[in-house]
Design an enzyme around this catalytic site. Structure first.
Site, mmCIF file in Angstrom:
data_model
loop_
_atom_site.group_PDB
_atom_site.id
_atom_site.type_symbol
_atom_site.label_atom_id
_atom_site.label_comp_id
_atom_site.label_asym_id
_atom_site.label_seq_id
_atom_site.Cartn_x
_atom_site.Cartn_y
_atom_site.Cartn_z
ATOM 1 N N GLU A 110 -4.975 -4.049 -2.115
ATOM 2 C CA GLU A 110 -6.388 -3.682 -2.023
ATOM 3 C C GLU A 110 -6.640 -2.568 -1.087
ATOM 4 O O GLU A 110 -7.732 -2.011 -1.164
ATOM 5 C CB GLU A 110 -7.266 -4.747 -1.293
ATOM 6 C CG GLU A 110 -6.819 -5.310 -0.160
ATOM 7 C CD GLU A 110 -5.283 -5.910 0.187
ATOM 8 O OE1 GLU A 110 -4.583 -5.894 -0.705
ATOM 9 O OE2 GLU A 110 -5.356 -6.678 1.088
ATOM 10 N N PHE A 112 0.613 -1.206 -0.009
ATOM 11 C CA PHE A 112 -0.153 0.073 0.038
ATOM 12 C C PHE A 112 0.781 1.247 -0.016
ATOM 13 O O PHE A 112 0.167 2.437 -0.435
ATOM 14 C CB PHE A 112 -0.936 -0.040 1.304
ATOM 15 C CG PHE A 112 -0.415 0.313 2.438
ATOM 16 C CD1 PHE A 112 -0.109 1.621 2.822
ATOM 17 C CD2 PHE A 112 0.304 -0.535 3.440
ATOM 18 C CE1 PHE A 112 0.508 2.241 3.903
ATOM 19 C CE2 PHE A 112 0.831 0.063 4.606
ATOM 20 C CZ PHE A 112 1.065 1.063 4.751
ATOM 21 N N LYS A 136 -0.989 -6.929 -9.325
ATOM 22 C CA LYS A 136 -2.062 -7.188 -8.499
ATOM 23 C C LYS A 136 -1.506 -6.293 -7.225
ATOM 24 O O LYS A 136 -0.595 -6.295 -6.509
ATOM 25 C CB LYS A 136 -2.005 -8.444 -7.720
ATOM 26 C CG LYS A 136 -3.113 -8.977 -7.067
ATOM 27 C CD LYS A 136 -3.757 -8.089 -5.881
ATOM 28 C CE LYS A 136 -2.917 -8.390 -4.738
ATOM 29 N NZ LYS A 136 -3.201 -7.328 -3.458
ATOM 30 N N CYS A 180 9.459 1.731 3.635
ATOM 31 C CA CYS A 180 10.458 0.656 4.016
ATOM 32 C C CYS A 180 11.896 1.316 4.262
ATOM 33 O O CYS A 180 12.579 0.615 4.759
ATOM 34 C CB CYS A 180 10.547 -0.210 2.728
ATOM 35 S SG CYS A 180 11.266 0.399 1.259
ATOM 36 N N SER A 234 5.472 -7.010 3.383
ATOM 37 C CA SER A 234 5.724 -7.320 4.718
ATOM 38 C C SER A 234 6.702 -8.602 4.766
ATOM 39 O O SER A 234 6.550 -9.418 3.487
ATOM 40 C CB SER A 234 4.528 -7.574 5.708
ATOM 41 O OG SER A 234 3.924 -8.545 5.307
#
Ligand code: NAD
Length: 498
Positions: A177, A150, A174, A282, A227
């Site tokens: 979401e 995200f 992908k 990150c 993650s």
């Protein structure tokens, strides 16, 4: 009416037939702004088989023509830079300035993909044996997929599909979401740039979609960013299914402050690198290691952090936005509480932060801890919030040893006025991206994004030459054209080239 997020399957934008829905919410008030119908098994199958068909013709397209597609795409991305940043800011809560940076760092990768003809050059040696030449060609793999997090909804998809497609592959993206609308706009602009149908497909959903992609026999390579727990799962499952996988995972990034550094610069840089983007990077600095007397700078750092406040994406005075979800906020608040229970001193506590009129948002204010030890949960876990923990070291050697013991290795930085100290640090540190007086050293795309240790599973990294290697196979050809005087040498009974 809530916006329906669209998949991009077989060249058509569609809301899909999925009955399982996920709500996309505004992190500043948790009100729904869009809805995703998770891709069904049939839609995933259609996207993959269409991408496999599209590969047959796309791989034949001349390499300069593929580069021209990227040139048109980067032009459109620049023309729509602010529009993309607005979509991104609304669904992530990032400030507009930070959202523009997210888009820009993605555009830079598309610029790099425009160089694809020279990136795909193979090697040649004439006369490896008498009259024999060897040359190599770089060829695409087939259908590749990318699963993205995200926190950089423009930059990280753009790390992946432009280079993969420029190499001659087709690609299934992908996105997260939690903020899928930026990816939809990226796909629309790619279509508008003239990408042939089927070359890029966009599938929305969560783990079910990911797990189908990981196991599907027609997927050749998987790029993942997210993650640690999911990264390990993706790497293990993908490689068990004999796929090429690169999985970029979580981090714990340390910054080392030497006594000969410029105090004000250190404080300014640490504030931005720890609480910018609400610490949801990150490469965020989450541990500051103060060497020697620099620990006396901590009260000034505290005051500087306290002067930064969260706010709405379009508030020009806001330093950063909310966390992405109530779950993310609860997790960070839990870690702050646990830090206090385990004996760390909280010099600045952002647990009660709020923004007037938007109290329901996922706000956490700048938070600063001292007295943190390696055994504490605050140190062991990736916090992913606007929380900086301070540790102390007697010497550079001690600071380096601390960082090298940490299981992660994404980024690190050193503040110093000494070239010799900097050189020792960059040579001895076991971390893949090092900043010298630069707190967040994310390399530009002609280099690669090179996290190490627990921050990366795989061999070839994102963008740069390594991504071209990741998305291609090398074919090596050894060739001889007989001349009359070579025709009568008799059988060669050895492995030597003669
Ligand atoms: P996440 O792992 O929760 O999600 C990443 C992707 O995996 C999403 O597309 C999600 O739908 C999917 N996913 C989630 N759970 C899954 C499961 N159980 N099985 C299969 N797929 C699943 O990560 P996030 O919260 O979106 O992103 C934040 C994390 O990403 C942080 O840990 C951060 O450090 C990391 N990150 C790393 C880098 C890097 O380059 N190393 C860059 C950005 C973010």
């Amino acid at each position: 009416m809530t916006t329906q997020v669209k998949h991009f399957i077989a060249g058509e934008f569609t809301t899909g037939n999925g009955s399982r829905c996920i709500s996309v919410t505004n992190p500043a008030d948790n009100q729904p702004i869009a809805q995703v119908n998770c891709a069904t098994a049939a839609e995933i199958e259609q996207a993959i088989s269409n991408a496999a068909d599209a590969f047959k013709s796309w791989r034949q397209v001349a390499v300069p023509e593929r580069a021209r597609l990227m040139l048109r795409y980067q032009h459109l991305l620049k023309a729509h830079h602010d529009e993309l940043a607005t979509i991104l800011a609304k669904e992530t809560g990032k400030t507009f300035a930070d959202a523009k940076g997210d888009v820009w760092r993605g555009i830079e990768v598309v610029e790099h993909a425009c160089n694809i003809p020279s990136l795909l050059m193979g090697e040649t040696v004439e006369n490896v044996a008498r009259g024999i030449d060897t040359y190599s060609m770089i060829q695409p793999l087939g259908v590749c997929t990318g699963i993205t997090p995200f926190n950089f909804p423009a930059m990280i998809p753009l790390w992946m599909f432009p280079l993969a497609i420029a190499c001659g592959n087709t690609f299934i993206l992908k996105p997260s979401e939690q903020d899928p609308m930026t990816a939809q706009r990226l796909a629309e602009l790619f279509d508008e740039a003239g990408a042939p149908k089927g070359v890029l497909q966009l599938l929305h959903g969560d783990r079910d979609v990911v797990d189908t992609l990981l196991c599907h026999p027609q997927i050749k390579a998987i790029s993942f960013v997210g993650s640690v727990a999911v990264g390990r799962h993706v790497y293990q499952t993908g490689t068990e299914h004999m796929k090429r996988v690169q999985a970029f995972a979580g981090a714990k990034n340390h910054s080392v402050i030497m006594p000969d550094a410029n105090k004000q610069q250190v404080i300014n840089q640490l504030v931005g690198a720890s609480v910018g983007a609400a610490g949801q990077r990150c490469m965020a600095i989450s541990v500051a290691v103060f060497v020697g007397d620099t620990k006396h700078w901590i009260p000034e750092l505290r005051d500087a952090m306290a002067s930064v406040r969260p706010g709405l994406w379009d508030d020009p005075d806001a330093g950063f936005g909310p966390l992405i979800s109530p779950q993310a906020k609860q997790r960070v608040l839990g870690l702050i509480a646990q830090g206090k229970q385990e004996g760390a001193q909280c010099l600045l506590d952002g647990s009660d932060a709020s923004v007037p009129g938007h109290e329901a948002g996922n706000w956490v204010g700048p938070t600063l801890f001292t007295g943190v030890t390696e055994e504490m949960t605050l140190y062991k876990e990736e916090i992913f919030g606007p929380v900086l923990i301070c540790m102390e070291a007697e010497s550079l050697e001690e600071a380096i040893a601390l960082i090298n013991r940490n299981p992660y290795g994404n980024g690190t930085s050193l503040f110093t006025g000494s070239g010799a100290v900097a050189r020792k640090f960059q040579h001895e540190i076991e971390v893949g991206q090092v900043g010298i007086n630069i707190p967040i050293p994310v390399p530009l795309p002609f280099f690669s994004f090179t996290g190490w240790k627990g921050s990366f599973y795989g061999d070839q990294h994102a963008y740069g030459k390594q991504a071209v290697r990741f998305y291609t196979e090398t074919k090596t050809i050894t060739s001889r054209w007989f001349e009359d005087d070579m025709s009568h040498s008799g059988p060669n009974m050895t492995i030597n080239l003669k």
